[in-house]
Design a protein around this motif. Structure first.
Motif, PDB file in Angstrom:
ATOM      1  N   MET A 120      66.822  31.586  26.152  1.00 16.40           N
ATOM      2  CA  MET A 120      64.726  31.718  26.494  1.00 16.40           C
ATOM      3  C   MET A 120      64.430  31.039  26.408  1.00 16.40           C
ATOM      4  SD  MET A 120      63.492  34.843  25.090  1.00 16.40           S
ATOM      5  CE  MET A 120      65.278  35.241  23.992  1.00 16.40           C
ATOM      6  N   GLU A 121      63.825  30.847  27.504  1.00 11.44           N
ATOM      7  CA  GLU A 121      62.814  29.679  28.119  1.00 11.44           C
ATOM      8  C   GLU A 121      61.016  30.155  28.712  1.00 11.44           C
ATOM      9  OE1 GLU A 121      64.406  27.768  32.741  1.00 11.44           O
ATOM     10  OE2 GLU A 121      65.538  29.420  31.616  1.00 11.44           O
ATOM     11  N   PHE A 122      60.710  29.262  28.565  1.00 10.99           N
ATOM     12  CA  PHE A 122      58.896  29.455  29.110  1.00 10.99           C
ATOM     13  C   PHE A 122      59.116  28.501  30.015  1.00 10.99           C
ATOM     14  CE2 PHE A 122      56.411  29.638  25.016  1.00 10.99           C
ATOM     15  CZ  PHE A 122      57.493  30.194  24.515  1.00 10.99           C
ATOM     16  N   ARG A 123      58.535  28.963  31.348  1.00 10.01           N
ATOM     17  CA  ARG A 123      58.265  28.470  32.384  1.00 10.01           C
ATOM     18  C   ARG A 123      56.476  28.629  33.093  1.00 10.01           C
ATOM     19  NH1 ARG A 123      63.723  30.418  36.095  1.00 10.01           N
ATOM     20  NH2 ARG A 123      65.072  30.122  34.912  1.00 10.01           N
ATOM     21  N   SER A 124      56.098  27.274  33.977  1.00  6.16           N
ATOM     22  CA  SER A 124      54.343  27.365  34.017  1.00  6.16           C
ATOM     23  C   SER A 124      54.066  27.378  34.920  1.00  6.16           C
ATOM     24  CB  SER A 124      54.091  26.450  33.108  1.00  6.16           C
ATOM     25  OG  SER A 124      54.266  26.722  31.247  1.00  6.16           O
ATOM     26  N   HIS A 125      53.945  28.629  35.917  1.00  5.80           N
ATOM     27  CA  HIS A 125      53.182  28.645  36.906  1.00  5.80           C
ATOM     28  C   HIS A 125      52.308  28.860  37.093  1.00  5.80           C
ATOM     29  CE1 HIS A 125      57.426  29.258  38.941  1.00  5.80           C
ATOM     30  NE2 HIS A 125      57.908  29.426  37.488  1.00  5.80           N
ATOM     31  N   GLN A 126      51.647  28.554  38.353  1.00  5.16           N
ATOM     32  CA  GLN A 126      49.969  29.393  38.467  1.00  5.16           C
ATOM     33  C   GLN A 126      49.709  30.235  40.031  1.00  5.16           C
ATOM     34  OE1 GLN A 126      47.670  25.076  39.347  1.00  5.16           O
ATOM     35  NE2 GLN A 126      47.881  25.037  37.406  1.00  5.16           N
ATOM     36  N   ILE A 127      48.634  31.112  40.031  1.00  8.83           N
ATOM     37  CA  ILE A 127      48.276  31.901  40.590  1.00  8.83           C
ATOM     38  C   ILE A 127      46.790  31.088  41.119  1.00  8.83           C
ATOM     39  CG2 ILE A 127      47.665  34.352  41.305  1.00  8.83           C
ATOM     40  CD1 ILE A 127      49.801  35.136  39.583  1.00  8.83           C
ATOM     41  N   ALA A 128      47.182  31.069  42.550  1.00  9.00           N
ATOM     42  CA  ALA A 128      45.519  30.449  42.991  1.00  9.00           C
ATOM     43  C   ALA A 128      45.311  31.531  44.142  1.00  9.00           C
ATOM     44  CB  ALA A 128      45.483  29.400  43.879  1.00  9.00           C
ATOM     45  N   VAL A 129      43.421  32.594  43.478  1.00  6.08           N
ATOM     46  CA  VAL A 129      42.798  32.576  44.321  1.00  6.08           C
ATOM     47  C   VAL A 129      41.489  32.033  44.587  1.00  6.08           C
ATOM     48  CG1 VAL A 129      44.105  34.616  43.675  1.00  6.08           C
ATOM     49  CG2 VAL A 129      42.297  33.867  42.242  1.00  6.08           C
ATOM     50  N   GLU A 130      40.626  33.042  46.069  1.00  4.84           N
ATOM     51  CA  GLU A 130      39.708  32.426  46.597  1.00  4.84           C
ATOM     52  C   GLU A 130      38.721  33.434  45.475  1.00  4.84           C
ATOM     53  OE1 GLU A 130      39.094  30.069  48.964  1.00  4.84           O
ATOM     54  OE2 GLU A 130      40.845  29.377  49.120  1.00  4.84           O
ATOM     55  N   SER A 131      37.838  33.619  44.980  1.00  6.55           N
ATOM     56  CA  SER A 131      36.677  34.292  44.372  1.00  6.55           C
ATOM     57  C   SER A 131      35.323  33.814  44.939  1.00  6.55           C
ATOM     58  CB  SER A 131      36.844  34.113  43.285  1.00  6.55           C
ATOM     59  OG  SER A 131      35.438  34.276  42.507  1.00  6.55           O
ATOM     60  N   GLN A 132      34.095  34.685  44.939  1.00 12.94           N
ATOM     61  CA  GLN A 132      33.565  34.818  45.326  1.00 12.94           C
ATOM     62  C   GLN A 132      31.792  34.386  45.031  1.00 12.94           C
ATOM     63  OE1 GLN A 132      32.590  34.442  48.988  1.00 12.94           O
ATOM     64  NE2 GLN A 132      33.976  34.534  49.576  1.00 12.94           N
ATOM     65  N   GLY A 133      33.069  34.396  43.357  1.00 16.79           N
ATOM     66  CA  GLY A 133      31.420  34.435  41.685  1.00 16.79           C
ATOM     67  C   GLY A 133      31.266  35.371  41.733  1.00 16.79           C
ATOM     68  N   PHE A 134      30.184  35.270  40.870  1.00 12.53           N
ATOM     69  CA  PHE A 134      28.973  36.767  40.913  1.00 12.53           C
ATOM     70  C   PHE A 134      29.604  37.879  40.166  1.00 12.53           C
ATOM     71  CE2 PHE A 134      26.723  33.510  43.466  1.00 12.53           C
ATOM     72  CZ  PHE A 134      25.655  33.002  42.864  1.00 12.53           C
ATOM     73  N   ASP A 166      32.715  38.348  41.044  1.00 11.75           N
ATOM     74  CA  ASP A 166      33.823  39.584  41.303  1.00 11.75           C
ATOM     75  C   ASP A 166      34.488  39.642  40.683  1.00 11.75           C
ATOM     76  OD1 ASP A 166      35.091  39.112  44.339  1.00 11.75           O
ATOM     77  OD2 ASP A 166      34.620  36.752  44.683  1.00 11.75           O
ATOM     78  N   ILE A 167      35.460  40.070  41.475  1.00 11.80           N
ATOM     79  CA  ILE A 167      37.103  41.365  40.891  1.00 11.80           C
ATOM     80  C   ILE A 167      38.031  41.066  41.355  1.00 11.80           C
ATOM     81  CG2 ILE A 167      37.528  43.128  39.096  1.00 11.80           C
ATOM     82  CD1 ILE A 167      34.986  43.131  37.975  1.00 11.80           C
ATOM     83  N   LEU A 168      39.053  40.456  41.673  1.00 10.65           N
ATOM     84  CA  LEU A 168      39.773  40.112  42.005  1.00 10.65           C
ATOM     85  C   LEU A 168      41.317  40.920  41.493  1.00 10.65           C
ATOM     86  CD1 LEU A 168      39.380  36.806  43.580  1.00 10.65           C
ATOM     87  CD2 LEU A 168      39.224  38.629  44.740  1.00 10.65           C
ATOM     88  N   ASP A 169      42.282  41.542  42.222  1.00  9.47           N
ATOM     89  CA  ASP A 169      43.510  41.958  41.905  1.00  9.47           C
ATOM     90  C   ASP A 169      44.871  40.869  42.126  1.00  9.47           C
ATOM     91  OD1 ASP A 169      45.461  43.580  41.384  1.00  9.47           O
ATOM     92  OD2 ASP A 169      45.839  44.564  43.006  1.00  9.47           O
ATOM     93  N   LEU A 170      45.187  40.619  40.611  1.00  7.69           N
ATOM     94  CA  LEU A 170      46.250  39.981  40.620  1.00  7.69           C
ATOM     95  C   LEU A 170      47.886  39.773  40.500  1.00  7.69           C
ATOM     96  CD1 LEU A 170      44.806  37.221  38.048  1.00  7.69           C
ATOM     97  CD2 LEU A 170      44.294  37.068  40.416  1.00  7.69           C
ATOM     98  N   THR A 171      48.025  41.380  40.548  1.00  4.58           N
ATOM     99  CA  THR A 171      49.209  42.236  40.404  1.00  4.58           C
ATOM    100  C   THR A 171      50.367  41.894  41.755  1.00  4.58           C
ATOM    101  OG1 THR A 171      48.205  44.059  39.423  1.00  4.58           O
ATOM    102  CG2 THR A 171      50.051  44.029  39.700  1.00  4.58           C
ATOM    103  N   PRO A 172      50.118  41.584  42.997  1.00  6.01           N
ATOM    104  CA  PRO A 172      50.542  41.634  44.086  1.00  6.01           C
ATOM    105  C   PRO A 172      51.677  40.377  43.913  1.00  6.01           C
ATOM    106  CG  PRO A 172      48.282  42.401  45.146  1.00  6.01           C
ATOM    107  CD  PRO A 172      48.031  42.555  43.340  1.00  6.01           C
ATOM    108  N   GLN A 173      50.467  39.013  43.870  1.00  6.81           N
ATOM    109  CA  GLN A 173      51.023  37.429  43.356  1.00  6.81           C
ATOM    110  C   GLN A 173      51.848  37.669  42.193  1.00  6.81           C
ATOM    111  OE1 GLN A 173      48.341  34.183  44.446  1.00  6.81           O
ATOM    112  NE2 GLN A 173      46.964  35.771  44.970  1.00  6.81           N
ATOM    113  N   LEU A 174      51.590  38.552  40.930  1.00  5.17           N
ATOM    114  CA  LEU A 174      52.134  38.314  39.830  1.00  5.17           C
ATOM    115  C   LEU A 174      53.003  38.888  39.729  1.00  5.17           C
ATOM    116  CD1 LEU A 174      52.182  37.661  36.526  1.00  5.17           C
ATOM    117  CD2 LEU A 174      51.174  39.465  36.238  1.00  5.17           C
ATOM    118  N   GLY A 175      53.840  40.088  40.146  1.00  2.99           N
ATOM    119  CA  GLY A 175      54.641  40.672  40.349  1.00  2.99           C
ATOM    120  C   GLY A 175      55.608  39.773  41.348  1.00  2.99           C
ATOM    121  N   ALA A 176      55.116  39.142  42.680  1.00  7.87           N
ATOM    122  CA  ALA A 176      55.996  38.491  43.440  1.00  7.87           C
ATOM    123  C   ALA A 176      56.302  37.228  43.161  1.00  7.87           C
ATOM    124  CB  ALA A 176      55.419  37.978  44.396  1.00  7.87           C
ATOM    125  N   LEU A 177      56.248  36.744  41.746  1.00 14.25           N
ATOM    126  CA  LEU A 177      56.389  35.485  41.140  1.00 14.25           C
ATOM    127  C   LEU A 177      57.751  35.996  39.925  1.00 14.25           C
ATOM    128  CD1 LEU A 177      55.987  32.780  39.675  1.00 14.25           C
ATOM    129  CD2 LEU A 177      53.823  33.426  38.115  1.00 14.25           C
TER     130      LEU A 177
END
Lengths: 143, 143, 143
Positions: C1-15, C17-28
């Motif tokens: 049983m382990e905990f591993r911390s990673h990050q997903i980086a995205v560029e947003s336009q603000g205001f 902006d709604i961005l799909d993180l699923t592909p990057q999360l699935g790849a991780l």
């Protein structure tokens, strides 16, 4: 330390049906013997959410009314204009309420308040059979 | 890998009192020596919720105003009509905000933004002593 | 049983902006080989939030409209009056949506519905580079 994934099955009427999951969740916990840890609940699909409330008809009706104000049934939804399935309001409500809820467990008990129940809010526009994922994590009693 | 359950005690004034839990949470983390993992916070009872915000009086007041719009104090609530305790608005607000919040921990630190604090929102209609469950999970420094 | 911390980086336009993180999360998830457990996502900072939605432009636009009703852009915000950075509405929205989301994993897969994606909602009033913390916890495949 273990993770065990289970499901809780319920029949909902949709249209903001709010169902108490606490008895089934409590029974699952006892059966599995989780001692210290938590229960992560998650509803797959994008038209339902999870939260806690005092499960009595007054408060439940008040929550339904607040959700109706938040994303009214009779507004124009672009999702409906595009896909014609008529549940645009369901998608918005589910995104705002969110599909995950985690409850700590200690001494073999869910650490809920006395007047606090775990509920599924089914926002879809038709009856649904729902399977809520219930992942128990932590230390279990020896079998 | 361990789960350790603690509590953070605070005195609230109710009526959407918003209290910064970050100093107590940080102190607990240091004392216990959690290195990698997370802190699950959970408020038992159905009239309070947890979230994060930049804890300065402007943003806190703006959040209070938004919550007042979401579930106004002076609306009719069926919970009140039935039970007479006058906190129907508290129940609705708590169900919408939800009682759980989880913050990842790495290198012995809460992974919060610089201007992001963990807050309890107490929606009840009277002062309350609150005990927030704080379950630390992960790898701890050797004692 | 382990905990591993990673990050997903995205560029947003603000205001909103709604961005799909699923592909990057699935790849991780695939790369790390998490088998049984969960992914805790957390966005540091107090002007963004996480949830799930069916990621198609109709539902995404409907969610943006609901968030605009919840904390309108053109209201008076005390945060702005005090600090002059013009993103009072961003802070309120982020506090209401919340920065954390946890998705169970079983058999090496995220237990999302077929039409359910994980999204970042960036409420700030300018473009931002965002790093979403993604903590994988559970049992991993042997390397």
């Amino acid at each position: 330390m273990e993770f065990r994934s289970h499901q809780i099955a319920v029949e909902s009427q949709g249209f903001c049906d709010i169902l108490d999951l606490t008895p089934q969740l409590g029974a699952l916990l006892s059966r599995e013997g989780l001692q210290e840890g938590s229960a992560l609940l998650f509803v797959g699909g994008a038209t339902a959410g999870l939260t806690t409330i005092e499960y009595e008809s007054g408060a439940v009706g008040d929550l339904r009314a607040a959700i109706e104000r938040l994303a009214p049934t009779d507004l124009h939804y672009a999702h409906d204009a595009r896909w014609g399935d008529g549940n645009g309001f369901s998608h918005v409500r589910a995104a705002l309420l969110q599909p995950d809820l985690e409850i700590p467990v200690s001494g073999g008990e869910l650490l809920l308040g006395t007047w606090q129940q775990v509920v599924l809010c089914d926002f879809d526009n038709r009856p649904r059979q729902r399977r809520i994922i219930c992942q128990l994590r932590g230390r279990f009693a020896a079998a």
